[in-house]
Design a protein around this motif. Structure first.
Motif, PDB file in Angstrom:
ATOM      1  N   ASP A 184      -1.236  -9.702  30.185  1.00  0.00           N
ATOM      2  CA  ASP A 184      -0.564  -8.733  29.316  1.00  0.00           C
ATOM      3  C   ASP A 184       0.790  -8.293  29.881  1.00  0.00           C
ATOM      4  O   ASP A 184       1.618  -7.730  29.161  1.00  0.00           O
ATOM      5  CB  ASP A 184      -1.462  -7.510  29.072  1.00  0.00           C
ATOM      6  CG  ASP A 184      -2.714  -7.880  28.281  1.00  0.00           C
ATOM      7  OD1 ASP A 184      -2.696  -8.948  27.631  1.00  0.00           O
ATOM      8  OD2 ASP A 184      -3.699  -7.126  28.329  1.00  0.00           O
ATOM      9  N   GLU A 185       1.004  -8.546  31.165  1.00  0.00           N
ATOM     10  CA  GLU A 185       2.309  -8.218  31.760  1.00  0.00           C
ATOM     11  C   GLU A 185       3.418  -9.108  31.209  1.00  0.00           C
ATOM     12  O   GLU A 185       4.587  -8.729  31.219  1.00  0.00           O
ATOM     13  CB  GLU A 185       2.254  -8.393  33.289  1.00  0.00           C
ATOM     14  CG  GLU A 185       1.500  -7.280  33.992  1.00  0.00           C
ATOM     15  CD  GLU A 185       1.102  -7.654  35.417  1.00  0.00           C
ATOM     16  OE1 GLU A 185       0.312  -6.905  36.005  1.00  0.00           O
ATOM     17  OE2 GLU A 185       1.575  -8.696  35.931  1.00  0.00           O
ATOM     18  N   LEU A 186       3.071 -10.301  30.772  1.00  0.00           N
ATOM     19  CA  LEU A 186       4.081 -11.211  30.222  1.00  0.00           C
ATOM     20  C   LEU A 186       4.633 -10.634  28.923  1.00  0.00           C
ATOM     21  O   LEU A 186       3.861 -10.277  28.032  1.00  0.00           O
ATOM     22  CB  LEU A 186       3.461 -12.585  29.946  1.00  0.00           C
ATOM     23  CG  LEU A 186       3.146 -13.460  31.159  1.00  0.00           C
ATOM     24  CD1 LEU A 186       2.226 -14.600  30.778  1.00  0.00           C
ATOM     25  CD2 LEU A 186       4.439 -14.002  31.766  1.00  0.00           C
ATOM     26  N   THR A 187       5.932 -10.549  28.816  1.00  0.00           N
ATOM     27  CA  THR A 187       6.498  -9.945  27.602  1.00  0.00           C
ATOM     28  C   THR A 187       6.194 -10.781  26.370  1.00  0.00           C
ATOM     29  O   THR A 187       6.203 -10.271  25.254  1.00  0.00           O
ATOM     30  CB  THR A 187       8.026  -9.769  27.725  1.00  0.00           C
ATOM     31  OG1 THR A 187       8.563 -10.998  28.196  1.00  0.00           O
ATOM     32  CG2 THR A 187       8.374  -8.643  28.666  1.00  0.00           C
ATOM     33  N   GLU A 188       5.923 -12.083  26.565  1.00  0.00           N
ATOM     34  CA  GLU A 188       5.633 -12.948  25.415  1.00  0.00           C
ATOM     35  C   GLU A 188       4.212 -12.747  24.902  1.00  0.00           C
ATOM     36  O   GLU A 188       3.840 -13.281  23.859  1.00  0.00           O
ATOM     37  CB  GLU A 188       5.804 -14.433  25.787  1.00  0.00           C
ATOM     38  CG  GLU A 188       7.214 -14.832  26.140  1.00  0.00           C
ATOM     39  CD  GLU A 188       7.509 -14.651  27.633  1.00  0.00           C
ATOM     40  OE1 GLU A 188       6.685 -14.026  28.339  1.00  0.00           O
ATOM     41  OE2 GLU A 188       8.582 -15.111  28.078  1.00  0.00           O
ATOM     42  N   VAL A 189       3.383 -11.995  25.677  1.00  0.00           N
ATOM     43  CA  VAL A 189       1.971 -11.848  25.299  1.00  0.00           C
ATOM     44  C   VAL A 189       1.763 -10.527  24.568  1.00  0.00           C
ATOM     45  O   VAL A 189       2.134  -9.470  25.060  1.00  0.00           O
ATOM     46  CB  VAL A 189       1.066 -11.915  26.547  1.00  0.00           C
ATOM     47  CG1 VAL A 189      -0.371 -11.545  26.201  1.00  0.00           C
ATOM     48  CG2 VAL A 189       1.126 -13.308  27.154  1.00  0.00           C
ATOM     49  N   LEU A 218       6.054 -19.687  24.547  1.00  0.00           N
ATOM     50  CA  LEU A 218       5.184 -19.575  25.722  1.00  0.00           C
ATOM     51  C   LEU A 218       4.298 -20.817  25.771  1.00  0.00           C
ATOM     52  O   LEU A 218       3.662 -21.164  24.777  1.00  0.00           O
ATOM     53  CB  LEU A 218       4.324 -18.313  25.574  1.00  0.00           C
ATOM     54  CG  LEU A 218       3.500 -17.874  26.774  1.00  0.00           C
ATOM     55  CD1 LEU A 218       4.383 -17.433  27.928  1.00  0.00           C
ATOM     56  CD2 LEU A 218       2.573 -16.721  26.372  1.00  0.00           C
ATOM     57  N   SER A 219       4.263 -21.481  26.931  1.00  0.00           N
ATOM     58  CA  SER A 219       3.426 -22.685  27.042  1.00  0.00           C
ATOM     59  C   SER A 219       2.242 -22.401  27.953  1.00  0.00           C
ATOM     60  O   SER A 219       2.237 -21.416  28.698  1.00  0.00           O
ATOM     61  CB  SER A 219       4.259 -23.833  27.609  1.00  0.00           C
ATOM     62  OG  SER A 219       4.552 -23.559  28.967  1.00  0.00           O
ATOM     63  N   GLN A 220       1.269 -23.285  27.882  1.00  0.00           N
ATOM     64  CA  GLN A 220       0.116 -23.228  28.795  1.00  0.00           C
ATOM     65  C   GLN A 220       0.592 -23.127  30.237  1.00  0.00           C
ATOM     66  O   GLN A 220       0.094 -22.314  31.011  1.00  0.00           O
ATOM     67  CB  GLN A 220      -0.677 -24.539  28.656  1.00  0.00           C
ATOM     68  CG  GLN A 220      -1.621 -24.579  27.508  1.00  0.00           C
ATOM     69  CD  GLN A 220      -2.972 -25.134  27.966  1.00  0.00           C
ATOM     70  OE1 GLN A 220      -3.374 -24.966  29.117  1.00  0.00           O
ATOM     71  NE2 GLN A 220      -3.684 -25.781  27.059  1.00  0.00           N
ATOM     72  N   ALA A 251      -5.611 -20.933  25.391  1.00  0.00           N
ATOM     73  CA  ALA A 251      -5.583 -21.150  23.934  1.00  0.00           C
ATOM     74  C   ALA A 251      -4.696 -20.082  23.307  1.00  0.00           C
ATOM     75  O   ALA A 251      -4.747 -18.913  23.702  1.00  0.00           O
ATOM     76  CB  ALA A 251      -6.998 -21.048  23.378  1.00  0.00           C
ATOM     77  N   PHE A 252      -3.885 -20.503  22.340  1.00  0.00           N
ATOM     78  CA  PHE A 252      -3.044 -19.548  21.621  1.00  0.00           C
ATOM     79  C   PHE A 252      -3.634 -19.321  20.235  1.00  0.00           C
ATOM     80  O   PHE A 252      -3.939 -20.280  19.530  1.00  0.00           O
ATOM     81  CB  PHE A 252      -1.604 -20.066  21.518  1.00  0.00           C
ATOM     82  CG  PHE A 252      -0.940 -20.186  22.860  1.00  0.00           C
ATOM     83  CD1 PHE A 252      -0.460 -19.061  23.512  1.00  0.00           C
ATOM     84  CD2 PHE A 252      -0.822 -21.427  23.491  1.00  0.00           C
ATOM     85  CE1 PHE A 252       0.144 -19.155  24.765  1.00  0.00           C
ATOM     86  CE2 PHE A 252      -0.224 -21.525  24.738  1.00  0.00           C
ATOM     87  CZ  PHE A 252       0.260 -20.394  25.379  1.00  0.00           C
ATOM     88  N   VAL A 253      -3.819 -18.082  19.881  1.00  0.00           N
ATOM     89  CA  VAL A 253      -4.411 -17.756  18.574  1.00  0.00           C
ATOM     90  C   VAL A 253      -3.559 -16.664  17.899  1.00  0.00           C
ATOM     91  O   VAL A 253      -2.764 -16.002  18.548  1.00  0.00           O
ATOM     92  CB  VAL A 253      -5.874 -17.236  18.715  1.00  0.00           C
ATOM     93  CG1 VAL A 253      -6.773 -18.312  19.309  1.00  0.00           C
ATOM     94  CG2 VAL A 253      -5.918 -15.977  19.579  1.00  0.00           C
ATOM     95  N   SER A 254      -3.768 -16.492  16.598  1.00  0.00           N
ATOM     96  CA  SER A 254      -2.950 -15.500  15.896  1.00  0.00           C
ATOM     97  C   SER A 254      -3.549 -14.106  15.995  1.00  0.00           C
ATOM     98  O   SER A 254      -2.852 -13.096  15.864  1.00  0.00           O
ATOM     99  CB  SER A 254      -2.758 -15.898  14.440  1.00  0.00           C
ATOM    100  OG  SER A 254      -4.015 -16.009  13.838  1.00  0.00           O
ATOM    101  N   SER A 255      -4.866 -14.011  16.217  1.00  0.00           N
ATOM    102  CA  SER A 255      -5.471 -12.697  16.460  1.00  0.00           C
ATOM    103  C   SER A 255      -6.795 -12.879  17.168  1.00  0.00           C
ATOM    104  O   SER A 255      -7.403 -13.944  17.097  1.00  0.00           O
ATOM    105  CB  SER A 255      -5.680 -11.955  15.139  1.00  0.00           C
ATOM    106  OG  SER A 255      -6.652 -12.636  14.383  1.00  0.00           O
ATOM    107  N   LEU A 256      -7.237 -11.824  17.863  1.00  0.00           N
ATOM    108  CA  LEU A 256      -8.530 -11.871  18.543  1.00  0.00           C
ATOM    109  C   LEU A 256      -9.607 -11.380  17.583  1.00  0.00           C
ATOM    110  O   LEU A 256      -9.356 -10.462  16.803  1.00  0.00           O
ATOM    111  CB  LEU A 256      -8.502 -10.973  19.783  1.00  0.00           C
ATOM    112  CG  LEU A 256      -7.522 -11.360  20.893  1.00  0.00           C
ATOM    113  CD1 LEU A 256      -7.514 -10.296  21.990  1.00  0.00           C
ATOM    114  CD2 LEU A 256      -7.888 -12.722  21.486  1.00  0.00           C
ATOM    115  N   PRO A 257     -10.796 -11.969  17.638  1.00  0.00           N
ATOM    116  CA  PRO A 257     -11.866 -11.459  16.780  1.00  0.00           C
ATOM    117  C   PRO A 257     -12.308 -10.070  17.268  1.00  0.00           C
ATOM    118  O   PRO A 257     -12.624  -9.906  18.438  1.00  0.00           O
ATOM    119  CB  PRO A 257     -12.992 -12.487  16.962  1.00  0.00           C
ATOM    120  CG  PRO A 257     -12.732 -13.133  18.279  1.00  0.00           C
ATOM    121  CD  PRO A 257     -11.245 -13.078  18.506  1.00  0.00           C
TER     122      PRO A 257
END
Ligand code: AMP
Length: 516
Positions: free
Chosen positions: A430-435, A464-466, A487-493
């Motif tokens: 979560d520290e990554l600004t892209e996250v 943002l890449s793996q 894995a990149f997703v558009s939202s968390l369940p």
């Protein structure tokens, strides 16, 4: 009439909930944002009395269950209080539960009365008959449905509440357990009464407060914490069917406090008018899921208010809270509430761990449930022999006594023999600004037992890449905590209380490392 009348005295909890009925019967209890007329305390309790008398006429006696699956409305709160007045056990169900789920709950709890949603009544009546529920009603918006028809066609005269003791059960809430079938946590009168009084005092609620109530009412947070605090303190509730960013922003200038799940706060932070809307608020409370330290900090910057984060669970009501006066530390859930003892123990030795070390959070106090409905084995498995309840949460305590929840015991990842707490990796991600947000889970791996998977929701338009992700984690944490897959997703369940459903993520990725 004189309120609360002596007819409430045999039931200490009802008497407590009616605290301000006597001195201010005409004070507003529930207010709306859509122009509907407010509900006074006297009117609210008059409705509760009618429903109580109706239940008693149906033959409901002490300890009988009332299952309610209806959309959120002020009447949901009347049904809750009326059930307790009649000596019954109130069982609220999420309106989103499917027919199959409802069938399970009815069979498990064997209620005397089931009140269901009007728009699904055909199948739900059928299901309830199959479970041999004697009294089945429908309830819809605008006072439609057989529940109201029946009450209105009868002459129900309230006489008295049922006599109940502190250890009697007031409600059963089914836990959202991620494994196995949901268990019914039996909540005694004692737990509700003591928790409500403690929260009113420690969070300084009074008759001057107006609480925005935008939480669902089938869960501890909205049903017990918000509602009971308003009833006992004399506060008004600004009642909303569901959370709506715009409506909450508009309501803030005429309110003093908000109780929310973290998702409320992240959404409100996106609103351009937050700073001015929040100016005269007194208190923002967050709980039910972890509030990111970053959200806490952004909120303070934008509003000047430090969100007060607290920790609770179905089985134990509210357990810890950041202080009202004194520092509210981001990323912590504060200290045990008055009268509650918390200890953090090592799984190996069962001894208390040293300050700063992670262990299993256990507790004792008047807030605790009495056990799982018709499930003495599960109950026994979650209590230590000295009466401490094992929360299933992993936690640590800092030098000032503030507790942080590090994860759930069952979310602990063991990879190559190392214990890995997902929260630690999530914090780094979560520290990554892209996250925007992240969830870390463990999935089966032939070599390591389990492998760390990072599921990431990137910020809009972020690149943002793996490899970027893995490199950043590697720069911050020891090797074995590095994700083996990103894995990149558009939202968390998430469930309706804002909790990330890690079981779904584990399911989704469980075959990733199969066979090779
Ligand atoms: P429930 O019984 O559905 O209310 O879920 C209770 C669980 O939610 C707890 O055991 C914690 O894992 C989690 N929880 C509640 N409040 C917090 C909080 N403030 N921070 C982190 N986790 C929380």
């Amino acid at each position: 009439a004189m309120y609360p009348s002596s007819s409430y005295l045999p039931n200490a909890l009802v008497n407590l909930l009616a605290t301000h009925l006597g001195d201010s019967p005409d004070a507003t209890l529930i207010r709306f944002t859509n122009g509907d007329a407010p509900i006074t305390r006297a009117a609210f309790f008059a409705t509760c009395e009618r429903y109580c008398a109706f239940f008693q006429n149906l033959g409901l006696t002490a300890g009988d269950r009332i299952v309610v699956q209806t959309p959120k409305s002020p009447d949901s709160l009347c049904l809750y209080v009326a059930a307790i007045m009649a000596g019954g056990i109130y069982i609220p169900l999420n309106p989103d539960f499917t027919d199959t789920e409802v069938s399970y709950y009815l069979n498990d709890s064997q209620p005397t009365i089931f009140i269901c949603m009007l728009d699904r009544m055909d199948t739900l009546f059928q299901i309830a008959r199959e479970s041999n529920v004697p009294h089945i009603y429908s309830l819809g918006a605008d006072k439609s449905g057989s529940f109201y028809e029946d009450i209105n066609s009868q002459n129900v005269e309230f006489t008295s509440v049922a006599e109940r003791q502190e250890e009697d059960i007031a409600a059963i809430l089914y836990t959202s357990g991620t494994t196995g079938r949901p268990k019914g946590a039996m909540i005694p009168h004692r737990a509700l009464g003591s928790n409500a009084s403690t929260l009113c005092r420690q969070w300084k609620f009074s008759a001057q407060d107006v609480l925005i109530h935008a939480l669902p009412v089938f869960h501890t947070h909205g049903l017990f914490v918000a509602t009971n605090v308003a009833l006992v303190s004399g506060a008004e509730m600004l009642f909303m069917d569901k959370f709506d960013t715009e409506k909450v922003i508009q309501a803030m200038p005429s309110a003093t406090s908000l109780m929310g799940v973290p998702t409320f706060y992240t959404r409100l932070l996106q609103h351009p008018d937050l700073s001015s809307a929040a100016k005269n608020m007194r208190l923002f409370v967050s709980g039910s899921a972890p509030l990111l330290a970053q959200t806490h900090e952004e909120w303070t910057q934008k509003t000047g208010h430090a969100i007060l984060e607290r920790y609770g669970m179905t089985e134990a009501n509210m357990i810890t809270s950041n202080p009202y006066d004194g520092p509210r530390k981001a990323g912590t859930v504060g200290m045990p509430l008055d009268g509650i003892t918390v200890r953090i123990t090592s799984e190996e030795t069962m001894e208390e761990v040293a300050q700063g070390e992670v262990g299993s959070l256990e507790m004792k106090g008047p807030n605790l449930f009495t056990g799982y409905w018709q499930n003495p084995e599960k109950t026994a498995a979650e209590f230590r022999s000295d009466g401490y309840f094992i929360s299933g949460d992993l936690a640590c305590r800092d030098e000032d006594g503030y507790i942080s929840i590090v994860g759930r015991e069952k979310d602990l990842i063991i990879s190559g023999g190392f214990n890995i707490y997902p929260k630690e990796i999530e914090t780094v991600l979560d520290e990554l600004t892209e996250v925007s947000e992240s969830a870390v889970v463990g999935v089966p791996h032939t070599d390591f037992g389990e492998a760390v998977i990072a599921v990431i929701v990137p910020q809009q338009d972020a690149e943002l890449s793996q490899t970027d992700v893995v490199n950043y984690v590697s720069s911050q944490l020891v090797n074995y905590k590095r994700p083996k897959h990103v894995a990149f997703v558009s939202s968390l369940p998430r469930n309706s209380m804002g909790k990330v459903q890690k079981n779904l993520l584990r399911d989704q990725f469980k075959t990733l490392f199969e066979s090779d």
